[in-house]
Design a protein around this motif. Structure first.
Motif, PDB file in Angstrom:
ATOM      1  N   UNK A   1      20.230  11.473   2.112  1.00 50.27           N
ATOM      2  CA  UNK A   1      20.817  12.457   3.032  1.00 50.27           C
ATOM      3  C   UNK A   1      19.764  12.956   4.025  1.00 50.27           C
ATOM      4  N   UNK A   2      18.480  12.892   3.635  1.00 53.90           N
ATOM      5  CA  UNK A   2      17.400  13.342   4.517  1.00 53.90           C
ATOM      6  C   UNK A   2      16.741  12.184   5.255  1.00 53.90           C
ATOM      7  N   UNK A   3      17.332  11.005   5.139  1.00 56.92           N
ATOM      8  CA  UNK A   3      16.756   9.831   5.786  1.00 56.92           C
ATOM      9  C   UNK A   3      15.533   9.310   5.069  1.00 56.92           C
ATOM     10  N   UNK A   4      15.388   9.668   3.807  1.00 55.99           N
ATOM     11  CA  UNK A   4      14.248   9.190   3.023  1.00 55.99           C
ATOM     12  C   UNK A   4      14.724   8.192   1.981  1.00 55.99           C
ATOM     13  N   UNK A   5      13.748   7.539   1.380  1.00 57.70           N
ATOM     14  CA  UNK A   5      14.041   6.520   0.386  1.00 57.70           C
ATOM     15  C   UNK A   5      13.365   6.926  -0.924  1.00 57.70           C
ATOM     16  N   UNK A   6      14.003   6.597  -2.019  1.00 57.05           N
ATOM     17  CA  UNK A   6      13.363   6.804  -3.316  1.00 57.05           C
ATOM     18  C   UNK A   6      12.412   5.625  -3.524  1.00 57.05           C
ATOM     19  N   UNK A   7      11.116   5.895  -3.389  1.00 55.34           N
ATOM     20  CA  UNK A   7      10.123   4.820  -3.406  1.00 55.34           C
ATOM     21  C   UNK A   7       9.611   4.542  -4.813  1.00 55.34           C
TER      22      UNK A   7
ATOM     23  N   UNK B   1      10.098   8.992   0.527  1.00 54.83           N
ATOM     24  CA  UNK B   1       9.433   8.793   1.812  1.00 54.83           C
ATOM     25  C   UNK B   1      10.063   7.655   2.572  1.00 54.83           C
ATOM     26  N   UNK B   2       9.258   7.027   3.416  1.00 55.84           N
ATOM     27  CA  UNK B   2       9.751   5.903   4.206  1.00 55.84           C
ATOM     28  C   UNK B   2       8.807   4.718   4.030  1.00 55.84           C
TER      29      UNK B   2
ATOM     30  N   UNK C   1       0.833  -1.192   0.000  1.00 57.26           N
ATOM     31  CA  UNK C   1       0.000   0.000   0.000  1.00 57.26           C
ATOM     32  C   UNK C   1       0.876   1.253   0.000  1.00 57.26           C
ATOM     33  N   UNK C   2       0.442   2.246  -0.743  1.00 62.86           N
ATOM     34  CA  UNK C   2       1.153   3.520  -0.743  1.00 62.86           C
ATOM     35  C   UNK C   2       0.228   4.610  -0.212  1.00 62.86           C
ATOM     36  N   UNK C   3       0.756   5.404   0.715  1.00 62.29           N
ATOM     37  CA  UNK C   3      -0.006   6.511   1.271  1.00 62.29           C
ATOM     38  C   UNK C   3       0.745   7.798   0.926  1.00 62.29           C
ATOM     39  N   UNK C   4       0.051   8.723   0.285  1.00 56.16           N
ATOM     40  CA  UNK C   4       0.712   9.975  -0.091  1.00 56.16           C
ATOM     41  C   UNK C   4       0.248  11.094   0.834  1.00 56.16           C
TER      42      UNK C   4
ATOM     43  N   UNK D   1       6.316  11.355   1.568  1.00 54.13           N
ATOM     44  CA  UNK D   1       6.227  12.667   2.205  1.00 54.13           C
ATOM     45  C   UNK D   1       6.723  13.775   1.295  1.00 54.13           C
ATOM     46  N   UNK D   2       7.419  13.402   0.222  1.00 56.75           N
ATOM     47  CA  UNK D   2       7.981  14.411  -0.667  1.00 56.75           C
ATOM     48  C   UNK D   2       7.863  13.961  -2.128  1.00 56.75           C
ATOM     49  N   UNK D   3       7.281  14.833  -2.938  1.00 53.11           N
ATOM     50  CA  UNK D   3       7.234  14.578  -4.385  1.00 53.11           C
ATOM     51  C   UNK D   3       8.177  15.582  -5.025  1.00 53.11           C
TER      52      UNK D   3
END
Ligand SMILES: [Zn+2]
Length: 149
Positions: free
Chosen positions: A73-79, A30-31, A1-4, A40-42
């Protein structure tokens, strides 16, 4: 599931509507928690397709690599990757499949007459011959519908 999350969704919609009648593309950051991808970021990317961009997009691999680095670098992942379908539905086309990769989720935004009307999320199979529709959860107040599986 993906939540935007709302801010990311608003950024995607704005990008898709501003790019109309051309296709837009961007990265979803996001994570992943308990199997849920939380975007969390587009991050808009340039559509570098050299031909008619009304029904094609191409991501610049160098730019994508930079975004991947920026995310980590921001602790996010390229989903995954999002792109728009001007005056078409939120489906995963044959071209989309051929240009996909199985380790990303792909969000498609249907833009009708300049307005985003629907969205779908797809995960390509390893052989890139088919894709599975993934559950997509949009912000509650969004005026859009998610195309049902
Ligand atoms: Zn497409």
């Amino acid at each position: 599931m993906m939540r935007i999350e709302p801010a990311a969704w608003q950024a995607m919609v704005r990008h898709a509507e501003q790019s109309y009648p051309n296709e837009c593309c961007g990265a979803l950051l996001g994570v992943v928690e308990n199997g849920v991808q939380r975007v969390s970021l587009a991050r808009p990317l340039r559509n570098v397709y050299a031909g008619d961009q009304r029904d094609r997009y191409e991501v610049d691999p160098t730019e994508l690599l930079a975004v991947d680095r920026e995310a980590r670098a921001q602790g996010l992942q390229l989903i995954g990757i999002y792109h728009s379908h001007p005056d078409a539905d939120a489906y995963f086309s044959k071209t989309d499949l051929e240009n996909s990769c199985p380790w990303f989720s792909f969000v498609v935004l249907a833009v009708k007459k300049g307005r985003v009307e629907a969205a779908g999320c797809f995960v390509p199979e390893a052989d890139q011959r088919s894709a599975i529709r993934q559950e997509l959860v949009l912000p509650e107040d969004s005026r859009f519908c998610t195309s049902k599986p």
